[in-house]
Design a protein around this motif. Structure first.
Motif, mmCIF file in Angstrom:
data_model
loop_
_atom_site.group_PDB
_atom_site.id
_atom_site.type_symbol
_atom_site.label_atom_id
_atom_site.label_comp_id
_atom_site.label_asym_id
_atom_site.label_seq_id
_atom_site.Cartn_x
_atom_site.Cartn_y
_atom_site.Cartn_z
ATOM 1 N N PRO A 76 0.876 -1.234 0.202
ATOM 2 C CA PRO A 76 0.088 -0.009 -0.050
ATOM 3 C C PRO A 76 0.852 1.081 -0.155
ATOM 4 O O PRO A 76 2.001 1.343 0.060
ATOM 5 N N LYS A 77 0.142 2.549 -0.111
ATOM 6 C CA LYS A 77 0.766 3.605 -0.091
ATOM 7 C C LYS A 77 0.637 3.998 1.686
ATOM 8 O O LYS A 77 -0.514 3.748 2.232
ATOM 9 N N LEU A 78 1.540 4.119 2.333
ATOM 10 C CA LEU A 78 1.465 4.445 3.822
ATOM 11 C C LEU A 78 2.080 5.923 4.045
ATOM 12 O O LEU A 78 2.947 6.151 3.621
ATOM 13 N N VAL A 79 1.365 6.430 4.734
ATOM 14 C CA VAL A 79 1.834 8.190 5.085
ATOM 15 C C VAL A 79 1.905 8.050 6.768
ATOM 16 O O VAL A 79 0.527 7.848 7.420
ATOM 17 N N LEU A 80 2.678 8.313 7.473
ATOM 18 C CA LEU A 80 2.820 8.413 8.713
ATOM 19 C C LEU A 80 3.193 9.923 9.203
ATOM 20 O O LEU A 80 4.074 10.627 8.619
ATOM 21 N N GLU A 81 2.469 10.328 10.098
ATOM 22 C CA GLU A 81 2.687 11.413 11.027
ATOM 23 C C GLU A 81 2.435 11.180 12.445
ATOM 24 O O GLU A 81 1.863 10.340 12.847
ATOM 25 N N TRP A 82 2.696 12.111 13.302
ATOM 26 C CA TRP A 82 2.371 12.133 14.735
ATOM 27 C C TRP A 82 0.840 11.850 14.782
ATOM 28 O O TRP A 82 0.173 12.409 14.447
ATOM 29 N N GLY A 83 0.524 10.736 15.577
ATOM 30 C CA GLY A 83 -0.629 10.397 16.093
ATOM 31 C C GLY A 83 -1.447 9.916 14.692
ATOM 32 O O GLY A 83 -2.772 9.696 14.739
ATOM 33 N N ARG A 84 -1.147 9.788 13.529
ATOM 34 C CA ARG A 84 -2.015 9.510 12.374
ATOM 35 C C ARG A 84 -1.210 8.599 11.496
ATOM 36 O O ARG A 84 0.116 8.809 11.275
ATOM 37 N N ALA A 85 -1.850 7.817 10.683
ATOM 38 C CA ALA A 85 -1.503 6.933 9.600
ATOM 39 C C ALA A 85 -2.561 6.879 8.624
ATOM 40 O O ALA A 85 -3.714 6.605 9.042
ATOM 41 N N GLU A 86 -2.087 6.869 7.487
ATOM 42 C CA GLU A 86 -3.189 6.807 6.224
ATOM 43 C C GLU A 86 -2.732 5.621 5.647
ATOM 44 O O GLU A 86 -1.529 5.302 5.414
ATOM 45 N N VAL A 87 -3.464 4.734 5.201
ATOM 46 C CA VAL A 87 -3.537 3.480 4.426
ATOM 47 C C VAL A 87 -4.121 3.610 3.171
ATOM 48 O O VAL A 87 -5.321 3.967 3.064
ATOM 49 N N ARG A 88 -3.469 3.451 1.964
ATOM 50 C CA ARG A 88 -4.271 3.323 0.560
ATOM 51 C C ARG A 88 -3.822 2.020 0.093
ATOM 52 O O ARG A 88 -2.793 1.816 -0.352
ATOM 53 N N TRP A 89 -5.013 1.376 -0.547
ATOM 54 C CA TRP A 89 -4.732 -0.037 -1.064
ATOM 55 C C TRP A 89 -5.132 0.016 -2.550
ATOM 56 O O TRP A 89 -6.526 0.590 -2.607
ATOM 57 N N TRP A 90 -4.639 -0.368 -3.576
ATOM 58 C CA TRP A 90 -5.080 -0.472 -4.903
ATOM 59 C C TRP A 90 -3.900 -1.407 -5.595
ATOM 60 O O TRP A 90 -3.011 -1.924 -5.120
ATOM 61 N N THR A 91 -4.423 -2.032 -6.741
ATOM 62 C CA THR A 91 -3.618 -2.857 -7.314
ATOM 63 C C THR A 91 -3.101 -2.004 -8.757
ATOM 64 O O THR A 91 -3.759 -2.012 -9.790
ATOM 65 N N HIS A 92 -1.761 -1.853 -8.466
ATOM 66 C CA HIS A 92 -1.084 -0.961 -9.751
ATOM 67 C C HIS A 92 -1.287 -1.916 -11.098
ATOM 68 O O HIS A 92 -1.461 -1.006 -11.972
ATOM 69 N N SER A 93 -1.108 -2.988 -11.022
ATOM 70 C CA SER A 93 -0.953 -3.760 -12.390
ATOM 71 C C SER A 93 -2.411 -3.970 -13.133
ATOM 72 O O SER A 93 -2.179 -4.215 -14.166
ATOM 73 N N ILE A 94 -3.497 -3.539 -12.550
ATOM 74 C CA ILE A 94 -4.579 -3.674 -13.270
ATOM 75 C C ILE A 94 -5.101 -2.099 -13.340
ATOM 76 O O ILE A 94 -6.264 -1.671 -13.676
ATOM 77 N N GLY A 96 -6.584 -0.181 -10.576
ATOM 78 C CA GLY A 96 -7.868 0.020 -9.907
ATOM 79 C C GLY A 96 -7.783 -0.960 -8.654
ATOM 80 O O GLY A 96 -6.739 -1.480 -8.367
ATOM 81 N N LEU A 97 -9.046 -1.490 -8.297
ATOM 82 C CA LEU A 97 -9.197 -2.372 -7.203
ATOM 83 C C LEU A 97 -9.582 -3.580 -7.559
ATOM 84 O O LEU A 97 -10.535 -4.048 -8.560
ATOM 85 N N HIS A 98 -8.904 -4.411 -6.609
ATOM 86 C CA HIS A 98 -9.078 -6.018 -6.990
ATOM 87 C C HIS A 98 -9.690 -6.552 -5.608
ATOM 88 O O HIS A 98 -9.357 -5.712 -4.556
ATOM 89 N N LEU A 99 -9.906 -7.654 -5.541
ATOM 90 C CA LEU A 99 -10.633 -8.335 -4.130
ATOM 91 C C LEU A 99 -9.501 -8.287 -3.297
ATOM 92 O O LEU A 99 -9.622 -7.739 -2.084
ATOM 93 N N ASN A 100 -8.385 -8.310 -3.608
ATOM 94 C CA ASN A 100 -7.202 -8.293 -2.606
ATOM 95 C C ASN A 100 -7.340 -7.147 -1.887
ATOM 96 O O ASN A 100 -6.856 -7.154 -0.874
ATOM 97 N N ASP A 101 -7.381 -5.891 -2.705
ATOM 98 C CA ASP A 101 -7.354 -4.573 -1.808
ATOM 99 C C ASP A 101 -8.313 -4.591 -0.612
ATOM 100 O O ASP A 101 -7.790 -4.072 0.315
ATOM 101 N N PHE A 102 -9.489 -5.123 -0.856
ATOM 102 C CA PHE A 102 -10.407 -5.134 0.133
ATOM 103 C C PHE A 102 -9.991 -6.068 0.994
ATOM 104 O O PHE A 102 -10.309 -5.938 2.425
ATOM 105 N N ILE A 103 -9.481 -7.420 0.833
ATOM 106 C CA ILE A 103 -8.866 -8.085 1.929
ATOM 107 C C ILE A 103 -7.927 -7.423 2.748
ATOM 108 O O ILE A 103 -8.009 -7.520 4.073
ATOM 109 N N MET A 104 -6.906 -7.087 2.076
ATOM 110 C CA MET A 104 -5.867 -5.972 2.863
ATOM 111 C C MET A 104 -6.359 -4.992 3.418
ATOM 112 O O MET A 104 -5.913 -4.720 4.813
ATOM 113 N N ALA A 105 -7.308 -4.112 3.166
ATOM 114 C CA ALA A 105 -8.171 -3.155 4.033
ATOM 115 C C ALA A 105 -8.671 -3.756 5.207
ATOM 116 O O ALA A 105 -8.655 -3.442 6.425
#
Length: 122
Positions: A76-94, A96-105
């Motif tokens: 995923p894309k991970l953004v880390l800050e004090w007291g906060r983390a953002e997580v983004r899942w998507w499948t680069h090779s297609i 957009g979104l694949h079932l795997n992205d939802f599983i990993m979320a």
């Protein structure tokens, strides 16, 4: 339920694999809490923000998500800050979104729930 989704197996995904269809996407989104779909650079991405009491807790969470990503070879894309983390899942090779992205979320939520912290969601 998110727990059931987190227990599903990721499947091999390569260029040409299908993106999640709209009907399935709606069902999968209903099983996640605090996640949104954002369109970035022409690709849909699952995004969530997690809040923590301090930097160390957020850093620990990001490390655990990194371990999950390595185990599935899905990063995923991970953004880390004090007291906060953002997580983004998507499948680069297609592109957009694949079932795997939802599983990993769902697995990301499981890691957060196991480790405590503040509230998930944006």
């Amino acid at each position: 339920m998110s727990t059931e989704l987190a227990d599903r197996q990721c499947e091999a995904c390569r260029p040409g694999s299908p993106q999640v269809a709209d009907a399935e996407r709606a069902e999968l989104m209903a099983s996640l809490s605090g996640w949104t779909v954002d369109r970035v650079d022409g690709m849909d991405q699952l995004a969530a923000e997690y809040r923590f009491a301090d930097f160390a807790a957020a850093l620990d969470f990001v490390g655990k998500i990194g371990d999950l990503a390595e185990a599935e070879n899905h990063h995923p894309k991970l953004v880390l800050e004090w007291g906060r983390a953002e997580v983004r899942w998507w499948t680069h090779s297609i592109g957009g979104l694949h079932l795997n992205d939802f599983i990993m979320a769902a697995r990301s939520d499981r890691v957060f729930a196991a480790g405590g912290g503040g509230a998930a969601g944006s």
